[in-house]
Design a protein around this motif. Structure first.
Motif, PDB file in Angstrom:
ATOM      1  N   ARG A   1       0.831  -1.193   0.000  1.00 27.00           N
ATOM      2  CA  ARG A   1       0.000   0.000   0.000  1.00 27.00           C
ATOM      3  C   ARG A   1       0.867   1.244   0.000  1.00 27.00           C
ATOM      4  N   VAL A   2       0.370   2.286  -0.669  1.00 28.33           N
ATOM      5  CA  VAL A   2       1.010   3.604  -0.672  1.00 28.33           C
ATOM      6  C   VAL A   2      -0.029   4.598  -0.176  1.00 28.33           C
ATOM      7  N   ARG A   3       0.243   5.208   0.978  1.00 24.96           N
ATOM      8  CA  ARG A   3      -0.679   6.191   1.535  1.00 24.96           C
ATOM      9  C   ARG A   3      -0.127   7.602   1.303  1.00 24.96           C
ATOM     10  N   VAL A   4      -0.985   8.472   0.812  1.00 20.59           N
ATOM     11  CA  VAL A   4      -0.604   9.852   0.535  1.00 20.59           C
ATOM     12  C   VAL A   4      -1.197  10.726   1.637  1.00 20.59           C
ATOM     13  N   LEU A   5      -0.325  11.259   2.500  1.00 24.97           N
ATOM     14  CA  LEU A   5      -0.788  12.083   3.613  1.00 24.97           C
ATOM     15  C   LEU A   5      -1.054  13.518   3.187  1.00 24.97           C
TER      16      LEU A   5
ATOM     17  N   LEU B   1       4.571  10.706   1.804  1.00 27.42           N
ATOM     18  CA  LEU B   1       4.007   9.422   1.417  1.00 27.42           C
ATOM     19  C   LEU B   1       4.426   8.366   2.427  1.00 27.42           C
ATOM     20  N   ILE B   2       3.646   7.297   2.511  1.00 29.36           N
ATOM     21  CA  ILE B   2       3.984   6.155   3.366  1.00 29.36           C
ATOM     22  C   ILE B   2       3.943   4.900   2.510  1.00 29.36           C
TER      23      ILE B   2
ATOM     24  N   ASP C   1      -3.975   0.825  -8.000  1.00 33.65           N
ATOM     25  CA  ASP C   1      -4.897   0.202  -7.048  1.00 33.65           C
ATOM     26  C   ASP C   1      -4.338   0.141  -5.637  1.00 33.65           C
ATOM     27  N   LYS C   2      -3.024   0.380  -5.483  1.00 36.80           N
ATOM     28  CA  LYS C   2      -2.401   0.322  -4.159  1.00 36.80           C
ATOM     29  C   LYS C   2      -2.291   1.699  -3.499  1.00 36.80           C
ATOM     30  N   ILE C   3      -2.631   2.737  -4.218  1.00 26.94           N
ATOM     31  CA  ILE C   3      -2.467   4.097  -3.705  1.00 26.94           C
ATOM     32  C   ILE C   3      -3.751   4.540  -3.019  1.00 26.94           C
ATOM     33  N   GLU C   4      -3.609   5.041  -1.813  1.00 30.13           N
ATOM     34  CA  GLU C   4      -4.750   5.496  -1.015  1.00 30.13           C
ATOM     35  C   GLU C   4      -4.486   6.928  -0.562  1.00 30.13           C
ATOM     36  N   TYR C   5      -5.410   7.821  -0.847  1.00 25.97           N
ATOM     37  CA  TYR C   5      -5.272   9.231  -0.474  1.00 25.97           C
ATOM     38  C   TYR C   5      -5.966   9.443   0.869  1.00 25.97           C
ATOM     39  N   MET C   6      -5.172   9.773   1.874  1.00 27.69           N
ATOM     40  CA  MET C   6      -5.696   9.967   3.219  1.00 27.69           C
ATOM     41  C   MET C   6      -6.274  11.383   3.346  1.00 27.69           C
TER      42      MET C   6
END
Length: 429
Positions: free
Chosen positions: A265-269, A274-275, A308-313
């Motif tokens: 997963r890649v989380r965009v803060l 990024l995480i 599909d692995k990128i999630e925008y927080m």
């Protein structure tokens, strides 16, 4: 110092800190915040008032006024960070992790976080013919300077790459010298065979080269619920090879992809952080935080094959109070409910009814250049000055590197000629 004309600014990072006030000759304790335009220190509130406009001491230092950032010690032998400007030196201390704070501030100062949006302001600003012409010339100058700075930066990267190649070449020459010396000692007067088989050359095509994007970042490994300190490094992003975090010596810190752990997963803060996370069965998740001025550009490369692995927080943003002139023209960074607006009557129409307002509007209408255009021109000239200083420093650095490169090339050429003569002697014998 904080004044009566305050506004919000987005706070990217915030740390507990102390600031030495020269006027009072004492340390004040509060929060040091990193904003797109610079750093802001705000003293911890000790009052009971709920009005946030009445915050205590605050100090804002813009990146455009920075001349140096250093780690040093105070007279009490306490570790501090000093920020030098054209007219003063600012001391900050009492950090939990001074190295991490220093790395973060120095990174954003060098990269200049976000380029100022110099397009004409749209919030009902008044434009004059002379002002539009001056702004057009200023924008053209800024674009030319920015293009030159980017070209110079790429040139510096090429020089660094050439220096690294020369180091490898000298290492190869050391190995060749050792082999030739051993041949001379073992063969002596023996005659080498004239029938030397030739090997077929291998051609490398452009498609054979890996598609890798490289970005300068600050990285920190997540340890439980806390983070280790941010340290400088880089990240390589490739569609086939995966994502690799490298240290300053190009040593591999962590690889997500073939031969390493899976990037789950890649989380965009936010636009700067990024995480990267890898889920592991029976173990705690492996996560790395990446902080960079180029995070948005890096995200575009990460999206290729990994969308599909990128999630925008959507975390709650943190704001600090700064002088309203600092955030002029950057309202897009603020939530809409925080933007200042004129008080509206019940009918929803603003009806100025004072003579002072009418006179001010008439003066502004007939002025050759409006105050808004003057402020915008001042911002552009300030940026141009900062870029000119940075370009000069980069040129000096590259000139020194070129001198070193030329000396290394001359030395390598002399060593190559000497080895070639020794090999020719061995062949003739």
């Amino acid at each position: 110092m904080a004044d009566s004309t305050n506004s919000h600014a987005v706070c990217i990072k915030q740390w507990k800190a102390a600031y030495y006030v020269n006027k009072d000759k004492k340390w004040r304790y509060g929060q040091l915040g990193l904003i797109p335009e610079g750093v802001v220190f705000t003293e911890a509130s000790t009052g009971t008032s709920s009005n946030t406009d009445t915050t205590g001491f605050s100090q804002t230092i813009l990146f455009s006024s920075f001349t140096d950032v250093k780690k040093t010690t105070s007279t009490m032998i306490f570790p501090v960070i000093t920020i030098s400007t054209n007219s003063d030196r600012h001391w900050f201390g009492s950090f939990t992790d001074r190295q991490s704070v220093f790395n973060t501030v120095a990174h954003f100062w060098r990269m200049r976080l976000i380029p100022e949006n110099k397009s004409p302001r749209a919030a009902g600003g008044t434009r004059t013919k002379l002002g539009r012409e001056l702004l057009r010339l200023a924008h053209d100058s800024q674009a030319t300077m920015s293009s030159a700075a980017r070209t110079l930066h790429h040139q510096g990267q090429q020089i660094d790459s050439s220096l690294a190649t020369m180091d490898d070449l000298h290492n190869d020459l050391d190995v060749a010298d050792k082999f030739v010396s051993e041949l001379e000692s073992w063969l002596g007067n023996w005659r080498a065979s004239a029938n030397v088989p030739l090997t077929q050359s291998v051609l490398i095509k452009h498609t054979d080269l890996p598609d890798i994007a490289n970005f300068e970042v600050l990285y920190a490994k997540a340890v439980g619920t806390s983070l280790s300190g941010f340290v400088p490094g880089s990240v390589w992003i490739s569609r086939k090879e995966g994502v690799t975090i490298l240290g300053t010596k190009q040593d591999i810190i962590q690889h997500f992809g073939p031969g390493g752990v899976c990037l789950s997963r890649v989380r965009v803060l936010n636009p700067w952080e990024l995480i990267l996370t890898s889920y592991r069965l029976g173990e705690s998740d492996l996560s790395y935080h990446l902080l960079s001025t180029k995070a948005v550009e890096a995200l575009r490369h990460l999206e290729v094959g990994r969308a599909d692995k990128i999630e925008y927080m959507r975390p709650s943003p943190v704001y600090v109070w700064v002088d309203s002139t600092i955030t002029t023209g950057r309202a897009s960074l603020l939530p809409r409910q925080e933007l200042s607006a004129p008080s509206m009557p019940a009918s929803g129409v603003v009806q100025p009814n004072t003579t002072a307002q009418t006179q001010s509007q008439l003066l502004q209408k007939h002025a050759p250049v409006s105050d808004q255009e003057v402020q915008e021109l001042s911002d552009i000239l300030s940026d141009l000055k900062g870029m000119a200083i940075a370009v000069q420093q980069e040129e000096d650095k590259q000139l020194e590197a070129l001198d070193t490169l030329l000396m290394a090339v001359d030395m390598a050429d002399a060593r190559r000629a000497e080895l070639e003569n020794r090999v020719q002697k061995l062949i003739k014998n």
